[in-house]
Design a protein around this motif. Sequence first.
Motif, PDB file in Angstrom:
ATOM      1  N   GLY A  50     100.839  18.402  43.491  1.00 42.12           N
ATOM      2  CA  GLY A  50     100.163  16.935  43.967  1.00 42.12           C
ATOM      3  C   GLY A  50     100.721  15.534  44.645  1.00 42.12           C
ATOM      4  N   ALA A  51      99.994  14.999  45.463  1.00 48.45           N
ATOM      5  CA  ALA A  51     101.432  13.592  45.690  1.00 48.45           C
ATOM      6  C   ALA A  51     100.792  12.870  45.446  1.00 48.45           C
ATOM      7  CB  ALA A  51     100.643  13.233  46.937  1.00 48.45           C
ATOM      8  N   PHE A  65      90.703  17.922  45.470  1.00 49.17           N
ATOM      9  CA  PHE A  65      91.058  17.116  46.266  1.00 49.17           C
ATOM     10  C   PHE A  65      91.943  16.520  44.778  1.00 49.17           C
ATOM     11  CE2 PHE A  65      92.391  12.933  46.442  1.00 49.17           C
ATOM     12  CZ  PHE A  65      92.922  12.660  47.672  1.00 49.17           C
ATOM     13  N   HIS A  66      93.776  16.913  45.162  1.00 47.50           N
ATOM     14  CA  HIS A  66      93.988  15.896  44.322  1.00 47.50           C
ATOM     15  C   HIS A  66      95.454  15.030  44.505  1.00 47.50           C
ATOM     16  CE1 HIS A  66      92.231  18.924  40.791  1.00 47.50           C
ATOM     17  NE2 HIS A  66      92.347  19.459  41.089  1.00 47.50           N
ATOM     18  N   ASN A  89      99.037  24.152  46.343  1.00 44.92           N
ATOM     19  CA  ASN A  89      98.050  24.181  47.425  1.00 44.92           C
ATOM     20  C   ASN A  89      97.489  22.975  47.086  1.00 44.92           C
ATOM     21  OD1 ASN A  89      97.693  25.144  45.101  1.00 44.92           O
ATOM     22  ND2 ASN A  89      95.342  24.845  45.066  1.00 44.92           N
ATOM     23  N   HIS A  90      98.267  21.991  46.744  1.00 47.39           N
ATOM     24  CA  HIS A  90      97.360  20.001  46.702  1.00 47.39           C
ATOM     25  C   HIS A  90      98.774  19.445  47.556  1.00 47.39           C
ATOM     26  CE1 HIS A  90      93.475  21.251  44.585  1.00 47.39           C
ATOM     27  NE2 HIS A  90      94.650  22.103  43.735  1.00 47.39           N
ATOM     28  N   ASN A 144      96.581  30.757  51.009  1.00 49.64           N
ATOM     29  CA  ASN A 144      95.472  29.810  51.450  1.00 49.64           C
ATOM     30  C   ASN A 144      95.808  28.134  50.879  1.00 49.64           C
ATOM     31  OD1 ASN A 144      93.011  29.586  52.183  1.00 49.64           O
ATOM     32  ND2 ASN A 144      91.960  29.017  50.313  1.00 49.64           N
ATOM     33  N   GLU A 145      95.711  27.212  51.966  1.00 46.49           N
ATOM     34  CA  GLU A 145      95.562  25.976  51.450  1.00 46.49           C
ATOM     35  C   GLU A 145      97.035  25.454  50.879  1.00 46.49           C
ATOM     36  OE1 GLU A 145      92.639  25.642  47.863  1.00 46.49           O
ATOM     37  OE2 GLU A 145      90.911  24.927  49.452  1.00 46.49           O
ATOM     38  N   CYS A 146      98.106  26.777  51.312  1.00 45.37           N
ATOM     39  CA  CYS A 146      99.697  25.838  51.503  1.00 45.37           C
ATOM     40  C   CYS A 146      99.676  26.045  52.775  1.00 45.37           C
ATOM     41  CB  CYS A 146     100.349  26.489  50.424  1.00 45.37           C
ATOM     42  SG  CYS A 146      99.614  26.635  48.532  1.00 45.37           S
ATOM     43  N   ILE A 147     100.037  24.933  53.453  1.00 45.22           N
ATOM     44  CA  ILE A 147     100.054  24.637  54.951  1.00 45.22           C
ATOM     45  C   ILE A 147     101.467  24.849  55.249  1.00 45.22           C
ATOM     46  CG2 ILE A 147     100.261  22.971  56.723  1.00 45.22           C
ATOM     47  CD1 ILE A 147      97.726  21.879  55.370  1.00 45.22           C
TER      48      ILE A 147
END
Length: 386
Positions: A50-51, A65-66, A89-90, A144-147
Motif C-alpha cells: 500500500g502507498a 483499502f490499504h 493489489n493495493h 485482479n485489482e493490480c492495475i
Amino acid sequence: MSKSSCSLIFTGDIGFDKYMDGKWEDEHLLSDDMLCFFKSADHVVANVEGALIDAEDNGSHGVFFHSMNPEAASVLRKMQADIWSFGNNHTMDAGAEGILSTRSIASEMGSLVFGAGMNEAEASEPVYLDEAGGIGMFGVSYMNECIPATENTPGIFRWDNLEYIKERIHEIKSKCRWCIVVSHGGEEFAPLPNPYTRDRYLKFLEFGADIVVSHHPHVPENYETFDNGKAIFYSLGNFIFDTDYQRAHAYTDTGVLLKLSFTENAFTFEGKGTHIDRNSERISLCELPAVFADINDKEYTLLAPLSAKAFVREEMRKMIYLEPEKYSHASEETWDSYFFSTEPDGYYENEHMDLSVIVPFSRLADNDDWKNSRLEKVKDYILKLL
C-alpha cells in the motif's frame, strides 16, 4: 570496486493500517533480535503493501483499502530497508498520487523502489546491485485489482505480461550473474501454491531467472530448490499486517524473513520465523512454520490436492466473513454456484482464483494419496485447516 558477496533479507507483507495503525510509534514493535538480523544483511527488501500517503477510501474498496501514514516509513528506516517492493493489489488504492508519494519518500530515504511506477517502463524497471557478480531484480503482480501500468499511465507490472517479463529477465542476465523475480501473486490463505501459480513461477525460471520470491497469500508457504541451483520461495506470509479479514483465517499471524546470501558462484539461504502478538501488536522471531519446507515435484504432486482442499475451506471462510447472510448456512447448491461461476473476486481462467479448476482438483485429496507423503509436519500443518 564491487563486492564479491552480497546478502539480502526479504520480508513478507507490510501494512500500517487497521490494527497496525500508529504502531510506528512503538519503539518495541520489532524485537531486538529481529533488528539484529536485519543488520546482518547488506540489503533489506521490504514488501510495502500500500502507498505511503495520507488518504482515505473513496468508497470503492471497503475493508480492502490499504494505505499507510508516511510516518510509518520510520520503521522501514529502522529495519534498514533500502529496497522497496511496491507492486501489489493495493499499490493503486490511493491512485497515482500514492505512487508518487511513496516513490518520493523512498527517494528521500535513499531507498530504491521496483514493481510500480508512473508508466510501464518505470514499473518494470529492475533494481541493480553491483555485488556478487551483479544482481538484478524486478517485481511482478497478479491480475485482479493490480492495475497495470501502460505506456503513459501509472500502475504495476503484471505477471501475465510474459513476453516483457522474458525481456526483462534476459536484460538482467546479460548484465548480471543473478536475476531475482519478486512476485505478488498466488491465492490468499493457500498453504501450498495452486498448480497454475507454481507453473507460472517455473516459467520465470525457464526464462532464465535464478530465484523467485513471492508474497500476497498472507500465510507462509513452501519453497522448492532445483538441481540447477535455482529456487522458488512461494510465500513469506505476513510480517507487519493485521486486520479483521486476516483474523478470519489461520496462520495469518506468522511469516518468514528470508535471507539470501550470494557469491559469484552460488547462493545459500536461511529463514527466520516471525510471529504477530495480537494482544500487543508486536512482532518477534519464532520457529519457522512447518510448511516452510523444500517440497519437490514428487511431494508436491502428493500434497497439492490436500492443500487445494484446505484452500477451498479457507475460501468458504472468507465468503462467510464477507457475506454472512448469504453463506453462513449456504446449501451445497449455493456454494457450487459460487465455485463454478466466472464471478469470484479475482477470477482469471486457469490463472487466478479459478475455483472451477481448484475445486475438482481438491477432490482428488479424497483418494488419500497425500498419506504417502513423507513430510509429516507439512501434512499436519495442512490438516489443521480442514
